[in-house]
Structure formats: C-alpha cells, structure tokens
Design a protein around this motif. Structure first.
Motif, PDB file in Angstrom:
ATOM      1  N   ILE A  42      30.246  42.575  54.196  1.00 34.93           N
ATOM      2  CA  ILE A  42      31.451  42.310  53.403  1.00 34.93           C
ATOM      3  C   ILE A  42      31.568  43.394  52.347  1.00 34.93           C
ATOM      4  O   ILE A  42      30.689  43.562  51.495  1.00 34.93           O
ATOM      5  CB  ILE A  42      31.396  40.903  52.791  1.00 34.93           C
ATOM      6  N   LEU A  43      32.671  44.083  52.435  1.00 39.14           N
ATOM      7  CA  LEU A  43      32.865  45.200  51.519  1.00 39.14           C
ATOM      8  C   LEU A  43      33.673  44.765  50.295  1.00 39.14           C
ATOM      9  O   LEU A  43      33.531  45.309  49.213  1.00 39.14           O
ATOM     10  CB  LEU A  43      33.613  46.331  52.230  1.00 39.14           C
ATOM     11  N   GLY A  44      34.478  43.836  50.530  1.00 36.06           N
ATOM     12  CA  GLY A  44      35.330  43.363  49.412  1.00 36.06           C
ATOM     13  C   GLY A  44      36.255  42.273  49.930  1.00 36.06           C
ATOM     14  O   GLY A  44      35.960  41.658  50.939  1.00 36.06           O
ATOM     15  N   ALA A  45      37.382  42.067  49.219  1.00 33.82           N
ATOM     16  CA  ALA A  45      38.301  41.010  49.653  1.00 33.82           C
ATOM     17  C   ALA A  45      39.739  41.410  49.403  1.00 33.82           C
ATOM     18  O   ALA A  45      40.033  42.090  48.401  1.00 33.82           O
ATOM     19  CB  ALA A  45      38.016  39.728  48.892  1.00 33.82           C
ATOM     20  N   VAL A  46      40.573  41.027  50.325  1.00 36.27           N
ATOM     21  CA  VAL A  46      42.006  41.280  50.136  1.00 36.27           C
ATOM     22  C   VAL A  46      42.652  39.948  49.695  1.00 36.27           C
ATOM     23  O   VAL A  46      42.329  38.901  50.217  1.00 36.27           O
ATOM     24  CB  VAL A  46      42.646  41.865  51.423  1.00 36.27           C
ATOM     25  N   VAL A  47      43.542  40.069  48.705  1.00 40.66           N
ATOM     26  CA  VAL A  47      44.099  38.839  48.103  1.00 40.66           C
ATOM     27  C   VAL A  47      45.636  38.879  48.131  1.00 40.66           C
ATOM     28  O   VAL A  47      46.217  39.916  47.851  1.00 40.66           O
ATOM     29  CB  VAL A  47      43.617  38.694  46.643  1.00 40.66           C
ATOM     30  N   PHE A 106      37.778  34.474  45.241  1.00 38.98           N
ATOM     31  CA  PHE A 106      36.965  35.659  45.508  1.00 38.98           C
ATOM     32  C   PHE A 106      35.578  35.255  45.986  1.00 38.98           C
ATOM     33  O   PHE A 106      35.048  35.795  46.957  1.00 38.98           O
ATOM     34  CB  PHE A 106      36.874  36.514  44.236  1.00 38.98           C
ATOM     35  N   GLN A 107      35.058  34.260  45.268  1.00 34.94           N
ATOM     36  CA  GLN A 107      33.717  33.826  45.605  1.00 34.94           C
ATOM     37  C   GLN A 107      33.678  33.270  47.043  1.00 34.94           C
ATOM     38  O   GLN A 107      32.724  33.521  47.786  1.00 34.94           O
ATOM     39  CB  GLN A 107      33.253  32.759  44.615  1.00 34.94           C
ATOM     40  N   GLU A 108      34.722  32.552  47.405  1.00 36.51           N
ATOM     41  CA  GLU A 108      34.807  32.016  48.775  1.00 36.51           C
ATOM     42  C   GLU A 108      34.855  33.137  49.787  1.00 36.51           C
ATOM     43  O   GLU A 108      34.166  33.095  50.799  1.00 36.51           O
ATOM     44  CB  GLU A 108      36.088  31.161  48.901  1.00 36.51           C
ATOM     45  N   ALA A 109      35.724  34.146  49.491  1.00 36.01           N
ATOM     46  CA  ALA A 109      35.898  35.279  50.415  1.00 36.01           C
ATOM     47  C   ALA A 109      34.567  36.030  50.588  1.00 36.01           C
ATOM     48  O   ALA A 109      34.221  36.434  51.698  1.00 36.01           O
ATOM     49  CB  ALA A 109      36.981  36.202  49.887  1.00 36.01           C
ATOM     50  N   LEU A 140      43.481  44.496  46.516  1.00 34.23           N
ATOM     51  CA  LEU A 140      42.175  44.642  47.168  1.00 34.23           C
ATOM     52  C   LEU A 140      41.105  44.695  46.102  1.00 34.23           C
ATOM     53  O   LEU A 140      41.229  45.376  45.103  1.00 34.23           O
ATOM     54  CB  LEU A 140      42.171  45.942  48.001  1.00 34.23           C
ATOM     55  N   MET A 141      40.046  43.948  46.336  1.00 33.12           N
ATOM     56  CA  MET A 141      38.933  43.926  45.377  1.00 33.12           C
ATOM     57  C   MET A 141      37.676  44.390  46.100  1.00 33.12           C
ATOM     58  O   MET A 141      37.500  44.092  47.278  1.00 33.12           O
ATOM     59  CB  MET A 141      38.700  42.491  44.884  1.00 33.12           C
ATOM     60  N   ASN A 142      36.826  45.066  45.346  1.00 29.72           N
ATOM     61  CA  ASN A 142      35.553  45.436  45.967  1.00 29.72           C
ATOM     62  C   ASN A 142      34.582  44.289  45.836  1.00 29.72           C
ATOM     63  O   ASN A 142      34.937  43.234  45.283  1.00 29.72           O
ATOM     64  CB  ASN A 142      35.019  46.733  45.360  1.00 29.72           C
ATOM     65  N   ALA A 156      42.534  34.639  49.840  1.00 26.55           N
ATOM     66  CA  ALA A 156      41.628  35.811  49.816  1.00 26.55           C
ATOM     67  C   ALA A 156      40.813  35.836  51.116  1.00 26.55           C
ATOM     68  O   ALA A 156      40.387  34.780  51.603  1.00 26.55           O
ATOM     69  CB  ALA A 156      40.711  35.711  48.617  1.00 26.55           C
ATOM     70  N   TYR A 157      40.634  37.005  51.645  1.00 26.82           N
ATOM     71  CA  TYR A 157      39.856  37.097  52.888  1.00 26.82           C
ATOM     72  C   TYR A 157      38.918  38.308  52.806  1.00 26.82           C
ATOM     73  O   TYR A 157      39.287  39.342  52.280  1.00 26.82           O
ATOM     74  CB  TYR A 157      40.808  37.224  54.083  1.00 26.82           C
ATOM     75  N   PRO A 158      37.700  38.126  53.314  1.00 28.48           N
ATOM     76  CA  PRO A 158      36.738  39.240  53.206  1.00 28.48           C
ATOM     77  C   PRO A 158      37.117  40.459  54.095  1.00 28.48           C
ATOM     78  O   PRO A 158      37.596  40.273  55.204  1.00 28.48           O
ATOM     79  CB  PRO A 158      35.428  38.605  53.681  1.00 28.48           C
ATOM     80  N   VAL A 159      36.895  41.601  53.549  1.00 29.20           N
ATOM     81  CA  VAL A 159      37.097  42.833  54.356  1.00 29.20           C
ATOM     82  C   VAL A 159      35.695  43.282  54.762  1.00 29.20           C
ATOM     83  O   VAL A 159      34.834  43.466  53.899  1.00 29.20           O
ATOM     84  CB  VAL A 159      37.812  43.930  53.527  1.00 29.20           C
TER      85      VAL A 159
END
Ligand code: ADP
Length: 612
Positions: free
Chosen positions: A172-177, A137-140, A107-109, A163-166
């Motif tokens: 958008i808080l971050g992305a799960v990869v 990440f940039q896409e998400a 998970l990325m912020n 990767a998908y945005p959370v």
C-alpha cells in the motif's frame, strides 16, 4: 334514604366515570390505529429514502477503486518528487473531480500527507495537509474501502469520504480519496411533510431535511465517545447537543420523541422509525409528526363526549318524564280510590238517611192517618155535642113549649065544644067561625112543630147565604114560649132588613137560641127583663150582637166562660157547653164570639161575612 339531589350526583358520577372509560378506550384504539397507519406509511418512505441514499453512494463508491489502479496515481506515489508529476496529477484529479461531480478528489501517501488534490488551484488546497487521523484513511491503509462522513477541516464543508488504497505489488503506497457533496441529498427531500435524518454510528445527525437539527445527537453522548469525535476532527467547531428531551420506545422499531420544532413555540411529538445502512454505517431515520393524529384523537374524544352527553341528557329527560308519569298515575289512583271511598261512604249515608226518612215518612203517614181519624172522630163528637146541646136547650125550653102547645089545645077544645053547641042550636055561622078558629090554631101548632123539628135535626153544616131576619125569626119561634113565660121584652134590629150573611141556617139559629136562653136564665128573678138582638151590615161584614140587662158576668168568671163544661148554673140547668159550642160554630163561619162592653148586663157579639 337517598335524596333526589344525591341521586343526581351519583348518576352524574357514574356517567362521568363511564365517559372517561369510553374516552380512554376509544382514544387508545384510535391512537393505536393511527400509529399503525403512520408506521406503514413511514416504513414505505424510509425504504424509499434509504434506496435513494444507497443509489447516491453507489454512484461514487467505485470511483476511488478505479482511480487506485490508475498508473498516474501509483507513479506519483512512487516518485513524488519527479518533475511535473504532481502538477499533472493535480490537473488530472481536477478533471476527474469535475466530471464525476465530486467535491474533492485527492491522493495521500502512506503517512497521510496529501500530495495531489483537485483543489490545487483553490484558496485552501489540501496539498501538504496530513489527514492521517481520519478513519477513512486508516481504513484504506488496512486495504479496505474507507467511508466516512465529516466536516472538512480545511474547507469546513460537509462531505462524505470514500478512500481506497493505492497499491503496487501488494504494497500500500497511499490512498485516493473522494469527498462528495451531501447538501443536494438534503435539499431534494426537504420539501416533504415528514423529516428525514441520517445519523452516524455515534448517533450524531449529519444529514437532515431540517437544518436546525444538524449535528444534534439522538441520545446524549458518553464522554469517551465525545473525545473520540474530537480526535477524529469529525465535526470541528460544533457543539453536539441532544435533539430530543426524551425518547420513548413505542414499539420495537418505533420510538417517540418530543422535539423542539425550531421557530415554533410548541414542541412536536414525532414518531421515529430507523433503518441501518450497513455499507455506509449509517442510520437513516424518518420522523413523522403525530400532531395530526393527536388532533384526530381529540376530535374523536370531543365527538364522543358530545354524543354521550346528549345521550345522557336525553336519558335523564326520559327517566324524569317516566317518573313524572308514574307519579301522576299514583296520584290519579289514590284520588280515584279516595273518590270511590267517599262515594261509597256517601251512598251508605244516603241509604241510611233514606231508610230513616222512609221510616219517618211512614210514621208521619201513620200520624196523618191517626190525625185524620181523630179529626173525623172529633167532628162526629162535635156534631153529637152540638146536637146534645140543642137537645139540652130544647129540654130547658120544654116547659115553655108545653105551655105553648097546651094553650091552643085548650082553646081548640073550647072552640070544638062551642062549635058543637052552635051546631045543635042550628047556628051555623057561629059554628063555622069556631071551626075556623080551630083550623088557625092547629096551623099555629104545626108551625111550632116544624121549627122544633128543624132545630132538633142534625145539621149538615154546609155554609150558604142565609137571611138574618129569617134565622132570627126561626130562633124566636123556639125560645118564644120561654120568653113569654118569663115576661121578657124583646127588641130586634136588623139593618138593613134584607141583610144576608154566609152561615148555616140551623147552626146560626142554635147560636142565637143559646145566647138568648143564657140571657133569659141570667135575668131570672129580675123585674125588668130586656133582650136586644142587633144585626148591622158594615161593609163586607155583619155584626150580630145579643144584649141583655141581666147581672152581667162576674170578674172571676171572665177567663172561663168559653171553656167547655164551665157553668155557674145549678145542676140540671146547664151543661157548660153553650158558649163553647156557639164559639166553635161561629169560628166555622169565619168569626169569633166575644164578650163586649155594655151599659149593664152582658153583650155577646160576633161578625159574619156579608153577602150582597
Ligand atoms: P150553661 O148555660 O150551661 O151554664 P154556657 O156555656 O152557655 O153554659 O154559659 C156558661 C156560663 O156563663 C154560665 O153558667 C153563666 O155563668 C155565664 N153566662 C152566660 N151568658 C150569660 C149572660 N147573658 N149573663 C150572665 N152570665 C152569663
């Protein structure tokens, strides 16, 4: 004029050009058909492989979407510093990762910093790492499902990222990869004849069934593309080199590459077919080795070359044979013509020669006929001559014969007168004696007459056995009156007495009469006149010689005495035919009269065939 050798070269060149043409056409056709087959097979395989990849990706595609709505992840992003929240999420992600058989889940912020990761417990965890540079990440962060292939900067492991945005309240808080392993994708399809490649939109090969080709590019990359790859840290620590030396477009969707086969020394000509996978942004390629097709084309070429060469040689042999037969035919026709001409010439020459010979024959026959006629004439003439000569001799002797007949006639008259007187006186005995004398005398006269008749008649000329004594006696009867008148002493020697020879009585008699009358005439005026006739039987032969003691034959006349009409006698005394005719007669008996040596006078001799 083209020579035989030049013809051969030209025919070979034509054959060679034809061969090249055929090979080209057939090669092109075989190659095209082979390529079409390969293309169909390649398309089927490519479709299969694409579907397989699609399935693999589809399996993981929805996982980040599901995770993005997980409250654990949302809350951790909202309250990252709450106690135990990150640790709990780490374990949660680890479990999810294990269950889903992913490589990493994290998970990325929204700054790109990794705050929780499934590999929290490993040597190089992602936590605390910032991956904001990664395109996924940039896409998400743009609210989309990010997809990306790259080598992990921390793990150095190849992977495909989803990767998908959370989000929370549309923020958008971050992305799960999720990073998935693609090694298995390669291994599963590695044991095939064909090679599969997957390239990214830049043309860099990242999945391949041949490990040698990994991170090769399908085409040389432009500097700005290389720079962007570097910035994204997509393939850290890798040198991107082109896979193929050259790339030829065979058909719209088919390209040909010549590539290094790795350990193999040779280069491989492969057919490349490609398909784009739009969701993943990948290009899937299948490389089919065309060497088998090339070998097939080569084999076809060899077969055609062999076949055509054999055909060419057979054709040459056939043509050569045909030419030889034609040549033989020509020679045969020429020889036949020459033979016919020679034959005709010969025939015409034979004809001419035959005509000449017939003419010559005719001439010869005519000549023979003439000759025979001449011979007949000659014989007749000779006979007449002989007869003439006989009569001539008789003429010469007529005086003697006359005397010989007159004497008995006178005696007969006086015997008749005496007889008459004795009858008148009655003296019968004396009268009888006188009559007897008359009878004897007439007998004697009749004998002379018989001899003369015999001598003067024409002889048949037939050769028989004759007693020499008889012939000499006959001859003497004729010449006797003349011999007596001339007072010649005659000597006859026939040894043996009964000597016989092959001759003609009358003709032999004529020869002896001729020789004796010649001697008689030669000795005219001499005191002592002698003639000797000798007949000696010597073996098979009889030598007859008439010798006299006359003057002999003068030297200058020796050459001429046997020539016709040669005479030294006064006219009326000789015709010059006596010796000629005598010689002729003796020749018919098989002998020849010659003048022999004698003591004095002349000696003529000849031989006859003796009969026992
Ligand atoms: P003819 O008696 O008619 O002359 P012949 O032919 O018998 O013809 O002889 C030719 C010649 O040969 C005579 O003229 C003579 O000169 C010669 N002759 C023949 N016989 C004798 C002879 N016994 N002695 C000498 N001369 C001879």
């Amino acid at each position: 004029m083209i020579t035989k050798k030049q013809k051969g070269v030209i025919s070979f060149l034509i054959f060679f050009s034809f061969l090249i043409l055929i090979l080209n056409v057939v090669s092109a056709w075989t190659y095209k058909r082979g390529m079409a087959d390969l293309k169909i097979q390649g398309n089927i395989r490519l479709e299969l492989y694409s579907n397989y990849l699609h399935g693999v990706l589809g399996k993981y595609e929805s996982l980040p979407i599901l995770l993005a709505i997980d409250s654990n992840l949302v809350n951790t992003l909202l309250h990252p510093f709450e106690e135990n929240r990150v640790e709990t999420l780490n374990k949660y992600l680890e479990t999810i990762n294990r269950v889903s058989d992913s490589l990493d889940t994290y998970l990325m912020n929204k700054e790109g910093l990794t705050i929780a990761a499934s590999n929290w417990n490993e040597k190089h965890p992602f936590i605390g790492q910032n991956f904001s540079y990664r395109p996924y990440f940039q896409e998400a962060m743009k609210g989309k499902l990010g997809r990306y292939f790259a080598i992990g900067t921390t793990s150095s492991k190849r992977g495909y990222y989803f990767a998908y945005p959370v989000e929370k309240d549309a923020e958008i808080l971050g992305a799960v990869v999720i990073k998935i392993d693609i090694d298995s994708v390669e291994q599963k399809w590695a044991q095939r004849d064909e090679s599969f490649l997957v390239s990214d939109p830049d043309g860099v090969v990242f999945i391949t069934t041949n490990p040698e080709w990994r991170y090769k590019t399908l085409r040389p990359l432009a500097p700005d593309v290389l720079k962007s790859i570097e910035e994204n840290k997509r393939y850290p620590d890798t040198v991107l080199t082109p896979l193929a030396d050259n790339l030829i477009t065979y058909e719209e969707d088919v390209q040909l590459l010549t590539i290094d086969v790795g350990k193999d020394i040779e280069k491989m000509r492969v057919m490349k077919q490609s398909q784009f996978m739009p969701h993943a942004g990948w290009n899937v390629h299948i490389l089919t080795d065309t060497r088998e097709l090339q070998i097939k084309v080569l084999l076809v070429n060899i077969l055609i070359t062999l076949g055509l060469t054999v055909f060419y040689i057979m054709l040459l042999l056939f043509l050569q044979r045909k030419q030889r037969l034609a040549e033989l035919n020509r020679i045969e026709t020429t020889s036949k013509k020459a033979l016919r001409e020679a034959n005709e010439q010969l025939e015409s020459r034979v004809l001419i020669r035959t005509q000449q010979l017939t003419a010559t024959n005719e001439l010869l026959r005519q000549e023979i006929l003439d000759r025979q006629q001449t011979e007949v004439k000659l014989k007749r003439t000779r006979k007449e001559l002989i007869h003439a000569a006989k009569l001539a001799v008789l003429g010469q002797m007529s005086a003697g014969i006359n005397h010989e007949l007159n004497q008995p006639l006178a005696a007969i008259r006086s015997y008749a007168d005496n007889g008459k007187q004795f009858l008148e006186k009655g003296r019968l005995d004396e009268a009888m004696w006188n009559l007897g004398q008359i009878g004897e005398l007439t007998e004697r006269m009749a004998q002379i007459g018989v001899q003369l008749k015999l001598f003067s008649k024409k002889s048949s000329g037939q050769i028989v056995t004759v007693p020499l004594h008889g012939v000499i006696d006959g001859a003497l009867e004729i010449v006797n009156p003349s011999l007596k008148k001339a007072g010649i002493s005659m000597t006859i020697n026939v040894i043996p007495v009964d000597l016989e020879a092959r001759a003609n009585h009358v003709l032999l008699q004529q020869v002896l009469v001729n020789l004796m009358s010649n001697a008689l005439q030669a000795m005219e005026g001499q005191e002592v006149k002698e003639i000797t006739i000798e007949c000696n039987g010597k073996g098979e032969k009889v030598l007859v010689a008439v010798d006299d003691n006359g003057p002999g034959i003068a030297e200058e006349h020796l050459q001429n005495i046997f020539e016709p009409f040669f005479t030294t006698k006064k006219s009326g005394q000789g015709l010059g035919l006596g010796l000629t005719i005598s010689d002729r007669i003796v020749r018919d008996f098989g002998g020849q009269i010659r003048l022999a040596r004698s003591k004095g006078g002349a000696r003529f001799e000849f031989t006859l065939e003796r009969t026992q």
